[in-house]
Design a protein around this motif. Structure first.
Motif: not given
Length: 219
Positions: A71, A73, A75-76
Motif C-alpha cells: 500500500t 505510495d 512517489t511519496r
C-alpha cells in the motif's frame, strides 16, 4: 508536500565536516535494529541519517509488513528520501561531496531507485534489495559512474543466482564500478546489529560495507 517526516540522526564527535550516509531501513520500518546499525556506522566517523519512509508505521509481523509494502505510495517515498538527502547535505557538519547511500532489504531497493535519480551520491551500497537488470535503467548511477556495492546471501529465496548475475552484468554494461558479493550459508536479511557481533558471513559483509564506504567517502 510540507509534511514533517521523522528521522534518526547520529553524528560522530567533532565539528567536521564529516562524510555522511543516508540509510534506508528494512521493510519492518524504523526499528531498534536499524538505529543500532546507524550508531555503529557513526562510530566509524560518519554522520548518518535514517528517514522514516513509513511515516510512523513499524511492525514485527510479516503480514503487516507485506501490507505496508503493498500500500506504499512509491512517489511519496521517493520524495521523502530526496528531502532527507537535501536535509543531510545541508547540515554544517556534513561534507556534501562525500555522501553515500545504504539500504537493507526494502531499503536497498529504495536506495538503488534513489541513486538512479540523484547524481550527487558519491557511493551506494545495497544489501539484498531489489535489482535492475536493464543497463538503460541506471540513470544517474551510470551517468556519474557511481560505485555500487551489492550484497546477497547464497540461500536467499528472494534472489536466484541468475538474477544476481544479471544485476552484475547490467552494471558492467552500464560501466558502473561495482562489486557483487554473495555470502555462503546465509539467507535474506542476514546483516543485523546482533549478527555482526559474531564471526561469520554477517560480520564479513558488514566489514565489506565499511571498507567500501571508507574507500569512496573518506579522503
Amino acid at each position: 508536500d510540507g509534511t514533517q517526516v521523522g528521522a534518526y540522526l547520529v553524528r560522530p564527535p567533532g565539528e567536521g565536516p564529516h562524510p555522511a550516509v543516508l540509510m534506508i531501513h528494512e521493510w519492518w520500518g524504523l526499528n531498534k535494529n536499524i538505529l543500532k546499525l546507524a550508531e555503529r556506522l557513526a562510530d566509524q566517523g560518519y554522520v548518518v541519517l535514517v528517514p522514516d519512509t513509513y511515516r510512523g508505521q513499524a511492525t514485527e509481523l510479516l503480514p503487516r509488513a507485506l501490507f505496508i509494502q503493498m500500500t506504499l505510495d512509491r512517489t511519496r517515498v521517493d520524495q521523502d528520501v530526496q528531502a532527507a538527502y537535501d536535509y543531510l547535505a545541508a547540515l554544517p557538519q556534513v561534507d556534501s561531496d562525500r555522501i553515500g547511500g545504504l539500504g537493507f532489504c526494502y531499503g536497498g531497493g529504495v536506495m538503488l531507485r534513489h541513486g538512479t535519480h540523484n547524481g550527487e551520491l558519491a557511493a551506494l551500497a545495497t544489501l539484498y534489495g531489489s535489482t535492475i537488470t536493464d543497463p538503460q535503467g541506471f540513470g544517474a548511477l551510470a551517468a556519474g559512474h557511481t560505485p555500487v556495492l551489492a550484497i546477497f546471501g547464497d540461500i536467499d529465496p528472494a534472489f536466484s543466482l541468475e538474477a544476481i548475475t544479471a544485476f552484475g552484468e547490467a552494471m558492467e554494461a552500464a560501466k558502473i564500478p561495482h562489486d557483487v558479493f554473495i555470502y555462503p550459508g546465509v539467507g535474506h536479511a542476514f546483516v543485523q546489529s546482533t549478527t555482526i557481533e559474531q564471526p561469520g558471513s554477517a560480520r564479513e559483509a558488514w566489514g565489506d560495507v565499511l571498507a567500501f564506504l571508507d574507500q569512496n567517502l573518506k579522503p
